[in-house]
Design a protein around this motif. Structure first.
Motif, PDB file in Angstrom:
ATOM      1  N   UNK A 217      -6.442  -8.023   6.599  1.00 62.50           N
ATOM      2  CA  UNK A 217      -6.562  -6.676   6.697  1.00 62.50           C
ATOM      3  C   UNK A 217      -5.264  -5.736   6.215  1.00 62.50           C
ATOM      4  N   UNK A 218      -4.269  -6.749   6.280  1.00 64.24           N
ATOM      5  CA  UNK A 218      -2.914  -6.116   5.447  1.00 64.24           C
ATOM      6  C   UNK A 218      -2.782  -6.492   4.001  1.00 64.24           C
ATOM      7  N   UNK A 219      -3.666  -7.269   3.483  1.00 59.02           N
ATOM      8  CA  UNK A 219      -3.624  -7.503   1.986  1.00 59.02           C
ATOM      9  C   UNK A 219      -2.669  -8.346   1.601  1.00 59.02           C
ATOM     10  N   UNK A 220      -2.396  -9.352   2.792  1.00 60.28           N
ATOM     11  CA  UNK A 220      -1.389 -10.414   2.359  1.00 60.28           C
ATOM     12  C   UNK A 220      -2.124 -11.901   2.591  1.00 60.28           C
ATOM     13  N   UNK A 221      -3.396 -11.919   2.384  1.00 56.83           N
ATOM     14  CA  UNK A 221      -3.735 -13.298   2.617  1.00 56.83           C
ATOM     15  C   UNK A 221      -3.608 -14.206   1.444  1.00 56.83           C
ATOM     16  N   UNK A 222      -3.497 -13.759   0.189  1.00 61.88           N
ATOM     17  CA  UNK A 222      -3.150 -14.539  -0.823  1.00 61.88           C
ATOM     18  C   UNK A 222      -1.716 -15.086  -0.949  1.00 61.88           C
ATOM     19  N   UNK A 223      -0.710 -14.143  -0.303  1.00 64.00           N
ATOM     20  CA  UNK A 223       0.657 -14.741  -0.305  1.00 64.00           C
ATOM     21  C   UNK A 223       0.886 -15.282   1.356  1.00 64.00           C
ATOM     22  N   UNK A 224      -0.070 -15.526   1.772  1.00 60.19           N
ATOM     23  CA  UNK A 224       0.445 -15.914   3.121  1.00 60.19           C
ATOM     24  C   UNK A 224       1.474 -17.100   3.366  1.00 60.19           C
ATOM     25  N   UNK A 225       1.443 -17.857   2.507  1.00 59.28           N
ATOM     26  CA  UNK A 225       2.352 -19.059   2.315  1.00 59.28           C
ATOM     27  C   UNK A 225       3.709 -18.868   1.491  1.00 59.28           C
ATOM     28  N   UNK A 226       3.922 -17.804   1.245  1.00 62.11           N
ATOM     29  CA  UNK A 226       5.088 -17.225   0.472  1.00 62.11           C
ATOM     30  C   UNK A 226       6.147 -16.827   1.848  1.00 62.11           C
TER      31      UNK A 226
ATOM     32  N   UNK B  87       1.003   3.205  -5.844  1.00 65.19           N
ATOM     33  CA  UNK B  87       0.071   2.481  -5.693  1.00 65.19           C
ATOM     34  C   UNK B  87       0.180   1.755  -3.963  1.00 65.19           C
ATOM     35  N   UNK B  88       1.580   1.608  -3.568  1.00 64.69           N
ATOM     36  CA  UNK B  88       1.672   0.941  -2.302  1.00 64.69           C
ATOM     37  C   UNK B  88       1.428   2.260  -1.280  1.00 64.69           C
ATOM     38  N   UNK B  89       1.734   3.459  -1.630  1.00 66.42           N
ATOM     39  CA  UNK B  89       1.321   4.483  -0.330  1.00 66.42           C
ATOM     40  C   UNK B  89       0.014   4.731  -0.423  1.00 66.42           C
ATOM     41  N   UNK B  90      -0.614   4.522  -1.640  1.00 64.30           N
ATOM     42  CA  UNK B  90      -2.476   4.489  -1.551  1.00 64.30           C
ATOM     43  C   UNK B  90      -2.730   3.398  -0.744  1.00 64.30           C
ATOM     44  N   UNK B  91      -2.244   2.269  -0.834  1.00 63.90           N
ATOM     45  CA  UNK B  91      -2.685   1.047  -0.039  1.00 63.90           C
ATOM     46  C   UNK B  91      -2.464   1.319   1.422  1.00 63.90           C
ATOM     47  N   UNK B  92      -1.161   1.974   1.546  1.00 64.06           N
ATOM     48  CA  UNK B  92      -0.912   1.929   3.370  1.00 64.06           C
ATOM     49  C   UNK B  92      -1.843   3.159   3.601  1.00 64.06           C
TER      50      UNK B  92
ATOM     51  N   UNK C 272      -4.848   1.234   4.637  1.00 66.86           N
ATOM     52  CA  UNK C 272      -4.683   0.533   5.814  1.00 66.86           C
ATOM     53  C   UNK C 272      -4.864   1.226   6.998  1.00 66.86           C
ATOM     54  N   UNK C 273      -4.112   2.464   7.029  1.00 67.78           N
ATOM     55  CA  UNK C 273      -4.080   3.236   8.459  1.00 67.78           C
ATOM     56  C   UNK C 273      -5.438   3.637   8.840  1.00 67.78           C
ATOM     57  N   UNK C 274      -6.226   4.245   7.526  1.00 64.23           N
ATOM     58  CA  UNK C 274      -7.562   4.487   7.824  1.00 64.23           C
ATOM     59  C   UNK C 274      -8.364   3.195   8.552  1.00 64.23           C
TER      60      UNK C 274
ATOM     61  N   UNK D 168       5.510  11.728   9.715  1.00 68.60           N
ATOM     62  CA  UNK D 168       5.542  11.405   8.276  1.00 68.60           C
ATOM     63  C   UNK D 168       6.312  12.881   7.632  1.00 68.60           C
ATOM     64  N   UNK D 169       7.161  12.708   6.772  1.00 66.17           N
ATOM     65  CA  UNK D 169       7.694  13.766   5.876  1.00 66.17           C
ATOM     66  C   UNK D 169       7.018  14.070   4.722  1.00 66.17           C
ATOM     67  N   UNK D 170       6.197  13.080   4.236  1.00 69.30           N
ATOM     68  CA  UNK D 170       5.467  13.388   2.925  1.00 69.30           C
ATOM     69  C   UNK D 170       4.416  14.066   3.066  1.00 69.30           C
ATOM     70  N   UNK D 171       4.366  15.428   2.628  1.00 72.31           N
ATOM     71  CA  UNK D 171       3.100  16.343   2.942  1.00 72.31           C
ATOM     72  C   UNK D 171       1.877  15.882   2.019  1.00 72.31           C
ATOM     73  N   UNK D 172       2.397  15.397   0.745  1.00 77.66           N
ATOM     74  CA  UNK D 172       1.146  14.864  -0.245  1.00 77.66           C
ATOM     75  C   UNK D 172       0.413  13.847   0.717  1.00 77.66           C
ATOM     76  N   UNK D 173       1.239  12.961   1.121  1.00 79.47           N
ATOM     77  CA  UNK D 173       0.501  11.700   1.856  1.00 79.47           C
ATOM     78  C   UNK D 173      -0.403  12.408   2.806  1.00 79.47           C
ATOM     79  N   UNK D 174       0.161  13.165   3.881  1.00 80.90           N
ATOM     80  CA  UNK D 174      -0.382  13.695   5.025  1.00 80.90           C
ATOM     81  C   UNK D 174      -1.804  14.445   4.492  1.00 80.90           C
ATOM     82  N   UNK D 175      -1.721  14.859   3.546  1.00 81.12           N
ATOM     83  CA  UNK D 175      -2.738  15.668   2.702  1.00 81.12           C
ATOM     84  C   UNK D 175      -4.068  14.844   2.307  1.00 81.12           C
TER      85      UNK D 175
END
Ligand code: ADP
Length: 247
Positions: A133-142, A180-185, A188-190, A202-209
């Motif tokens: 779900x959080x997109x870390x399966x491929x790096x789970x052992x790092x 890119x990380x913001x888009x993924x976040x 994830x929230x959705x 949140x302070x970032x209005x573009x993200x809230x939009x």
């Protein structure tokens, strides 16, 4: 449908200074609700009071239609199903993502016993589901210390999700992230909101939009107004106290 969280006339008085001056707010089931407002509006204090880090001076906070949170200790509130991701890091950088989630799942202090105790298949499946779900399966052992800033933040969110909360509180989840990380976040929230309500400062209005959900504007310890981002942008009071100031 009853809201998952109801705040009624919540007041927080810090030795004579009222950081919250009678907050009324509902969070609905499965909703992503944004909390915005200028610095000092009381947003963090509201999250603190919901999760029990700060005790309210007056008012009522009802969770899941029946549980009064105002007198409950922080640990009991977590147990009832409210998770909070703080901005300060809480991951173990010398352990892997998988091990970090294992510790969060077992909720014990003794690391040695956690990491050497045998894990059931069900527990392993649960950790793997969160890693996906959080997109870390491929790096789970790092080692968590080698992850990017965004990945560390998702791991922190995963450490809350593993407790299967009904309400997740996030304080500026995209701070310091790349585009890119913001888009993924956002994605994830959705996704999280399919099983869990999410209240986001949140302070970032573009993200809230990028969300089509409700936004609550706080100012001077009170809720100033509530609406969609489009509605809020047209509100004269909001323009004066918030959007006007930040440009
Ligand atoms: P926001 O998150 O909207 O920026 P905060 O909730 O952090 O606002 O703070 C609201 C107000 O309460 C601010 O004026 C802040 O200085 C004050 N405040 C926050 N925590 C404390 C505290 N522990 N003692 C005294 N005042 C505090």
């Amino acid at each position: 449908m009853k809201p998952i969280l109801s705040c009624r006339n919540v007041i927080v008085d810090f030795s004579g200074f009222k950081a919250l001056q009678g907050v009324d707010l509902d969070v609905q089931n499965g909703e992503v609700l944004f909390l915005i407002g200028p610095n000092g509006a009381g947003k963090t204090t509201l999250l603190d009071v919901i999760c029990g880090k700060t005790k309210s001076t007056a008012g009522e906070i009802i969770f899941d239609d029946k549980i009064s949170l105002t007198k409950l200790p922080e640990q009991k509130i977590v147990h009832e199903g409210i998770a909070r991701k703080f901005q300060a890091p809480s991951i173990f950088i010398h352990l892997t993502s998988f091990e970090n989630l294992e510790i969060a799942m077992k909720q014990q202090k003794n690391l040695v016993s956690i990491l050497f105790a045998k894990m059931t298949n069900r527990q392993r499946d649960k950790i793997e589901a969160v890693l996906k779900k959080i997109g870390l399966y491929d790096v789970r052992d790092e080692k968590a210390g080698s992850l990017s800033h965004g990945q560390k933040q998702w791991l922190e969110i995963g450490m809350q999700l593993i407790q299967e909360p009904k309400l997740l509180l996030l304080d500026e989840p995209i701070a310091g992230m790349s585009g890119e990380e913001r888009t993924k976040t956002g994605e994830l929230i959705q996704e999280i909101s399919r099983d869990c309500s999410v209240l986001v400062v949140e302070h970032d209005m573009d993200f809230v939009r990028t969300f089509s959900t409700l936004v609550i504007v706080m100012h001077e310890g009170k809720v100033l107004c509530e609406g969609t981002m489009a509605e809020i942008q047209e509100n004269e009071e909001v323009k004066n106290v918030y959007l006007g100031r930040s440009g």
